[in-house]
Write an enzyme that holds these catalytic residues in place. Structure first.
Site, PDB file in Angstrom:
ATOM      1  N   LEU A  58       7.019   3.019   8.847  1.00  0.00           N
ATOM      2  CA  LEU A  58       6.893   3.932   7.468  1.00  0.00           C
ATOM      3  C   LEU A  58       5.409   4.303   7.465  1.00  0.00           C
ATOM      4  CD1 LEU A  58       7.927   4.914   4.836  1.00  0.00           C
ATOM      5  CD2 LEU A  58       7.173   2.591   3.904  1.00  0.00           C
ATOM      6  N   LYS A  76       0.837  -1.312  -0.096  1.00  0.00           N
ATOM      7  CA  LYS A  76      -0.078   0.088  -0.040  1.00  0.00           C
ATOM      8  C   LYS A  76       0.872   1.397  -0.136  1.00  0.00           C
ATOM      9  CE  LYS A  76      -3.884  -2.457   2.122  1.00  0.00           C
ATOM     10  NZ  LYS A  76      -4.920  -1.941   3.132  1.00  0.00           N
ATOM     11  N   ARG A 116      -0.962   2.657  11.687  1.00  0.00           N
ATOM     12  CA  ARG A 116       0.382   3.230  11.940  1.00  0.00           C
ATOM     13  C   ARG A 116      -0.036   4.743  11.567  1.00  0.00           C
ATOM     14  NH1 ARG A 116       4.511  -0.195   8.437  1.00  0.00           N
ATOM     15  NH2 ARG A 116       2.588  -0.445   7.144  1.00  0.00           N
ATOM     16  N   ASN A 117      -0.691   4.995  10.596  1.00  0.00           N
ATOM     17  CA  ASN A 117      -0.914   6.390  10.011  1.00  0.00           C
ATOM     18  C   ASN A 117      -1.672   7.050  11.002  1.00  0.00           C
ATOM     19  OD1 ASN A 117       0.090   6.661   7.130  1.00  0.00           O
ATOM     20  ND2 ASN A 117      -0.815   4.734   7.329  1.00  0.00           N
ATOM     21  N   GLY A 175      -7.889  -3.599   0.729  1.00  0.00           N
ATOM     22  CA  GLY A 175      -9.184  -3.682   1.546  1.00  0.00           C
ATOM     23  C   GLY A 175      -8.614  -3.339   2.895  1.00  0.00           C
ATOM     24  N   SER A 219      -7.497  -4.408   6.286  1.00  0.00           N
ATOM     25  CA  SER A 219      -6.913  -5.553   6.505  1.00  0.00           C
ATOM     26  C   SER A 219      -5.727  -5.484   7.078  1.00  0.00           C
ATOM     27  CB  SER A 219      -6.605  -6.249   5.122  1.00  0.00           C
ATOM     28  OG  SER A 219      -5.980  -5.446   4.269  1.00  0.00           O
ATOM     29  N   ASP A 270     -11.368   0.366   3.852  1.00  0.00           N
ATOM     30  CA  ASP A 270     -10.204   0.563   4.404  1.00  0.00           C
ATOM     31  C   ASP A 270      -9.947   2.036   5.101  1.00  0.00           C
ATOM     32  OD1 ASP A 270      -7.642  -0.425   4.848  1.00  0.00           O
ATOM     33  OD2 ASP A 270      -7.130  -0.062   2.589  1.00  0.00           O
ATOM     34  N   LYS A 289      -6.309   6.900   1.501  1.00  0.00           N
ATOM     35  CA  LYS A 289      -6.972   6.691   2.896  1.00  0.00           C
ATOM     36  C   LYS A 289      -5.815   6.950   4.095  1.00  0.00           C
ATOM     37  CE  LYS A 289      -5.179   2.382   3.401  1.00  0.00           C
ATOM     38  NZ  LYS A 289      -4.473   1.762   4.545  1.00  0.00           N
TER      39      LYS A 289
END
Length: 358
Positions: A310, A117, A276-277, A151, A153, A265, A206
């Site tokens: 990351l 991604k 993480r974001n 998706g 996930s 997602d 996203k």
């Protein structure tokens, strides 16, 4: 490509033994698929083969004994029916180059799928869709034949057996169906799509909304007038801007936005504890994390080293901003998060701009 009509593919190489690659390999092996996984670190491969664990990236999962690993890429990929790339985006092209000398890739005998991604970062600072970048390096017969998987996930839940939905998108409908059938399992629902650009775009964008959501969520905990209602309002604004940008970047189907690859997602990335974001966005406000960086260029160059993981939204934010500028699109949330990351705007001011337009 000789294997595109084979509906009974039973072998796959998973290239990347991070959390997501390991979780997918686990589910496939449990289903009875012949799976080999490539690990960059020899010690990771040894852990999988000897202890049936991946302590570094997915420590709580017990892996099937049938799942084998190696740090030799040729050993893992050779003679596989499907090759799934799931390395971090910043090493995806480097990994693809190493595939060129492997006969099943050089001869087009394997279907290539990608579950990474994010975006490929170009020298200009702009971002490129992953499959577009791969097509520049792989043999020409892969153009239009690769499959992109995305998706809602999170790896941890896939490994725990939580029911998860994925989308397999390809310009080659047969390849999308083959990958869909290969990955479908009791805990994996997989849908096929031909909107390859759209699925890739929303998978990257996203993450930008999740950065904003994390920062807003942290700010809300110290604010008297920001609550669940406000967060949902801003989440819907982010979804709308994703749709605007996705169309500009080549998305062809509205269902991409409203389905698992889009809103599904987006929701899990913004709200899950594993995101993480979202975590990075919270750190921007709670820990003044951006104080360690001069601007967005510095952040992009050094975020993995300084932060330890990351957050793909950092890189997608620039692409979103540049795309909006290029097509003269109004995207207040994406513009605000870009300016926050570039240290032109603080979180409080960004939230006020988004809510009140000031």
């Amino acid at each position: 490509m000789s294997n595109t009509t084979n509906k009974n593919m039973r072998s796959i190489a998973v290239v990347g033994a991070g959390a997501f690659g390991t979780a997918l390999a686990k589910v496939l092996a449990e289903k009875g698929v012949d799976v080999k996984i490539w690990a960059f670190k020899p010690e990771t491969a040894e852990d999988i083969n000897t202890h049936h664990r991946n302590q570094e990236f997915l420590p709580d999962a017990i892996l099937p004994t049938s799942l084998t690993a190696s740090s030799d890429l040729t050993e893992v990929v050779q003679d596989r029916d499907v090759v799934l790339l799931v390395t971090p985006s910043n090493v995806l092209i480097q990994t693809a180059r190493q595939l060129l000398s492997i006969p099943c890739i050089a001869e087009g005998k394997a279907i290539i799928a990608c579950a990474t991604k994010g975006l490929i970062r170009l020298p200009s600072g702009d971002g490129q869709l992953l499959l577009d970048g791969l097509e520049n390096y792989l043999p020409g017969f892969y153009k239009g034949n690769m499959v992109y998987i995305s998706g809602p996930s999170h790896a941890e839940e896939i490994a725990q057996g939580k029911v998860t939905a994925l989308v397999a998108a390809s310009q080659n409908p047969m390849n999308a169906i083959i990958v869909r059938e290969l990955f479908t399992a009791p805990t994996l629902r997989v849908f096929s799509s031909i909107d390859v650009s759209g699925v890739q775009v929303v998978a990257a964008l996203k993450n930008v909304v999740a950065l904003a959501f994390g920062a807003i969520e942290a700010y809300a905990e110290k604010s008297n007038n920001i609550g669940d209602n406000t967060e949902s309002f801003l989440l819907s604004a982010g979804l709308n801007e994703m749709m605007i940008l996705a169309r500009a970047m080549g998305s062809t189907h509205f269902e991409t936005i409203t389905g698992p690859a889009g809103i599904g997602d987006l929701d899990v990335t913004c709200r899950s504890k594993y995101g993480r974001n979202r975590r990075f966005g919270r750190s921007i406000y709670e820990q003044n994390l951006l104080n360690d960086f001069a601007d967005l260029d510095d952040l992009m160059a050094n975020v993995t080293t300084k932060v330890g993981y990351l957050p793909e939204g950092v890189f997608a934010a620039r692409t979103a901003y540049l795309t909006a500028q290029k097509y003269n699109l109004r995207t207040p949330m994406f513009t605000a998060i870009y300016r926050v990351l570039n240290k032109e705007l603080d979180v409080e001011s960004a939230v006020q701009e988004l809510i009140y337009g000031v």
